[in-house]
Design an enzyme around this catalytic site. Structure first.
Site, PDB file in Angstrom:
ATOM      1  CE  LYS A  80     -26.712 -56.459 -50.215  1.00 30.60           C
ATOM      2  NZ  LYS A  80     -26.552 -57.919 -50.375  1.00 30.60           N
ATOM      3  CB  VAL A  81     -27.056 -49.942 -53.368  1.00 31.55           C
ATOM      4  CG1 VAL A  81     -28.088 -49.862 -54.481  1.00 31.55           C
ATOM      5  CG2 VAL A  81     -27.624 -49.400 -52.051  1.00 31.55           C
ATOM      6  CB  SER A  82     -21.976 -50.204 -52.151  1.00 30.42           C
ATOM      7  OG  SER A  82     -21.531 -51.199 -53.037  1.00 30.42           O
TER       8      SER A  82
ATOM      9  CB  THR B 190     -19.238 -50.750 -48.504  1.00 35.49           C
ATOM     10  OG1 THR B 190     -20.578 -50.415 -48.883  1.00 35.49           O
ATOM     11  CG2 THR B 190     -19.028 -50.424 -47.047  1.00 35.49           C
ATOM     12  CB  ALA B 191     -14.985 -53.271 -50.806  1.00 35.09           C
TER      13      ALA B 191
ATOM     14  CG  HIS C 205     -18.916 -60.951 -52.243  1.00 28.74           C
ATOM     15  ND1 HIS C 205     -19.511 -60.469 -51.100  1.00 28.74           N
ATOM     16  CD2 HIS C 205     -19.434 -60.220 -53.262  1.00 28.74           C
ATOM     17  CE1 HIS C 205     -20.359 -59.499 -51.415  1.00 28.74           C
ATOM     18  NE2 HIS C 205     -20.324 -59.329 -52.709  1.00 28.74           N
TER      19      HIS C 205
END
Length: 286
Positions: free
Chosen positions: A56-58, A110-111, A154
């Site tokens: 799981k990655v950005s 991504t943020a 989050h």
């Protein structure tokens, strides 16, 4: 005996909820898997070094890893109303951040891309300094005046008021206002070298794990809470409700368009290398 597949994802409730059925061996006919839990900044680095089979990655790290990894069309995090927030100790307009110090959880996330895309228009002259802090240290740093503002993700959406902080901007709202698209946050990728038959099997497995989580939410409850980093149960529930949705089961055309738009706009600002038009085509084929 074949070695188990290696898989790394975050300990966040959305991931432990979605992947519980697979990683705990509940699904019949699923590939054997060895799981490692790590924060997203760590999994991004693992992917850049090619160290795991599935991660799981950005979405922001995709351009750097697409030569070795394929984007799976499920298991990730996209949605509406779920973007990162920019927080400050006092209410104010975004322009007040010109020349300021802003804490972020990662510069490969991504943020961070969403923040930079927003800041290009909202903060004339740009911020002064970006500092990377562990996610759990950002809100205390803003509260205590160590930094002028913080970019949070989050569960901080639900808890920042406890620190006396104020929301200066919502990166998700800004993204949706400009594009009308869901917010791309996290992706599931798998080694291209596994081959198309196994990539298809992985896609079926991930989707089955998502459906199992929805069919019996209580089955994963203890597992999710164990890894929820001292989150209160009601915050865990809000987290799952927000980040696990229809895009988790199927990225679909709209989700893929959102991902392409994020990558293209980031490349236009020089934040990412440009991605070839067909680099994500495997998503459509699985």
């Amino acid at each position: 005996m074949t070695e188990p597949m290696t898989f790394a994802h975050s300990p966040c409730p959305n991931d432990t909820f979605v992947f519980h059925a697979w990683t705990e061996g509940i699904l019949a006919d699923a590939p054997d898997v060895r799981l490692e839990l790590a924060d997203i900044d760590v999994t991004n680095g693992l992917a850049e070094r090619g160290e795991f089979d599935v991660l799981k990655v950005s979405y922001g790290v995709l351009p750097h890893i697409l030569g070795d990894y394929a984007l799976l069309p499920c298991g990730g995090a996209l949605g509406h109303g779920c973007g990162p927030l920019v927080l400050a100790a006092e209410p104010g307009e975004p322009a007040a951040l010109a020349g300021s110090t802003v804490a972020v959880p990662s510069t490969t996330s991504t943020a961070y891309l969403l923040f930079r895309l927003w800041a290009a228009d909202a903060i004339p002259g740009g911020v002064g300094k970006i500092v990377v802090l562990p996610f759990h240290e950002i809100m205390p740093a803003v509260r205590d005046g160590v930094v002028d503002a913080g970019l949070v993700i989050h569960e901080a959406r639900f808890t920042y008021g406890r620190y006396g902080l104020h929301r200066m901007a919502d990166m998700g709202e800004e993204w949706e206002k400009r594009t009308g698209l869901p917010i791309p946050l996290g992706a599931i990728v798998a080694r291209r070298s596994l081959g198309e038959p196994l990539l298809r099997r992985l896609t079926h497995t991930v989707r089955a794990s998502v459906r199992a989580a929805w069919d019996d939410p209580e089955a994963s409850r203890a597992h999710v809470l164990k890894h929820a980093q001292e989150m209160e149960p009601d915050v865990v529930d809000q987290h799952i409700d927000l980040y696990v949705n229809g895009f988790t089961a199927d990225l679909g055309g709209e989700g893929l368009h959102a991902v392409r738009t994020l990558l293209d706009r980031s490349a236009a600002l020089g934040l990412l290398p440009r991605v070839a038009a067909d680099a994500l085509d495997i998503t459509l084929d699985l």
